[in-house]
Design a protein around this motif. Sequence first.
Motif, PDB file in Angstrom:
ATOM      1  N   ALA A  75      -2.564   3.214   2.557  1.00 23.20           N
ATOM      2  CA  ALA A  75      -1.263   3.895   2.600  1.00 23.20           C
ATOM      3  C   ALA A  75      -1.353   5.063   3.577  1.00 23.20           C
ATOM      4  CB  ALA A  75      -0.868   4.407   1.222  1.00 23.20           C
ATOM      5  N   SER A  76      -0.320   5.250   4.356  1.00 24.08           N
ATOM      6  CA  SER A  76      -0.279   6.344   5.320  1.00 24.08           C
ATOM      7  C   SER A  76      -0.427   7.686   4.608  1.00 24.08           C
ATOM      8  CB  SER A  76       1.055   6.300   6.070  1.00 24.08           C
ATOM      9  OG  SER A  76       1.251   7.485   6.794  1.00 24.08           O
ATOM     10  N   PRO A  77      -1.165   8.632   5.202  1.00 26.18           N
ATOM     11  CA  PRO A  77      -1.300   9.955   4.587  1.00 26.18           C
ATOM     12  C   PRO A  77       0.042  10.639   4.317  1.00 26.18           C
ATOM     13  CG  PRO A  77      -2.908   9.714   6.327  1.00 26.18           C
ATOM     14  CD  PRO A  77      -1.997   8.515   6.414  1.00 26.18           C
ATOM     15  N   MET A  78       1.035  10.397   5.155  1.00 23.81           N
ATOM     16  CA  MET A  78       2.321  11.069   4.947  1.00 23.81           C
ATOM     17  C   MET A  78       3.050  10.566   3.697  1.00 23.81           C
ATOM     18  SD  MET A  78       4.661   9.490   8.010  1.00 23.81           S
ATOM     19  CE  MET A  78       6.310   9.761   7.446  1.00 23.81           C
ATOM     20  N   THR A  79       2.673   9.391   3.184  1.00 22.18           N
ATOM     21  CA  THR A  79       3.348   8.861   2.003  1.00 22.18           C
ATOM     22  C   THR A  79       3.055   9.673   0.747  1.00 22.18           C
ATOM     23  OG1 THR A  79       1.587   7.271   1.498  1.00 22.18           O
ATOM     24  CG2 THR A  79       3.400   6.508   2.924  1.00 22.18           C
ATOM     25  N   ARG A 102      -2.792   7.674  -4.121  1.00 20.54           N
ATOM     26  CA  ARG A 102      -2.527   7.123  -2.789  1.00 20.54           C
ATOM     27  C   ARG A 102      -3.469   5.949  -2.607  1.00 20.54           C
ATOM     28  NH1 ARG A 102      -4.088  10.312   2.349  1.00 20.54           N
ATOM     29  NH2 ARG A 102      -5.210   8.532   3.121  1.00 20.54           N
ATOM     30  N   GLY A 110       5.948   4.180   0.899  1.00 18.65           N
ATOM     31  CA  GLY A 110       4.986   3.383   1.647  1.00 18.65           C
ATOM     32  C   GLY A 110       5.514   2.049   2.128  1.00 18.65           C
ATOM     33  N   ASN A 135       0.869  -1.177   0.000  1.00 25.10           N
ATOM     34  CA  ASN A 135       0.000   0.000   0.000  1.00 25.10           C
ATOM     35  C   ASN A 135       0.901   1.220   0.000  1.00 25.10           C
ATOM     36  OD1 ASN A 135      -2.439  -1.458   0.172  1.00 25.10           O
ATOM     37  ND2 ASN A 135      -2.134  -1.723   2.358  1.00 25.10           N
TER      38      ASN A 135
END
Length: 138
Positions: free
Chosen positions: A50-54, A46, A116, A29
């Motif tokens: 997947a983490s928002p910061m990615t 995205r 990610g 992800n």
Amino acid sequence: MKTKHYLTLEDAEFLLNQAHVYTIENGFNVSIAVTDETGSLLAMKRMDGASPMTSNLSLEKAKCSAMSQCPSKLFEDLIKGGQMGFLTMDSFSGMLEGGEPILYEGQLVGALGVSGVKSFQDAEIAQQAIKLFLAQVA
């Protein structure tokens, strides 16, 4: 006068889709960003989970690669080797492995950044998508 090659939106979407397929096949992800040769965003994805910061990290990796015309891993290696001076967090975030330049007929046409998973996996995803893209435009 020279002919200048450039990525179209269709090209950017092809790159995103190839990277996306590869990540699904491997259970990753991630966020994926495609920029033009100046580092300006053309398209981004995205993935669910997947983490928002990615999303920001993938864009910064692509921008770093576009502006330097080098894989972002080069800068990660320089930082690890203590060869880079003072960096802010913003400038450092793009200097992690996972950004790859897109070269066509010796010209930089853009870059792809992925974030990610482990850095080497981010780079692998980008490299695979670029390889498939270049094969289909050749």
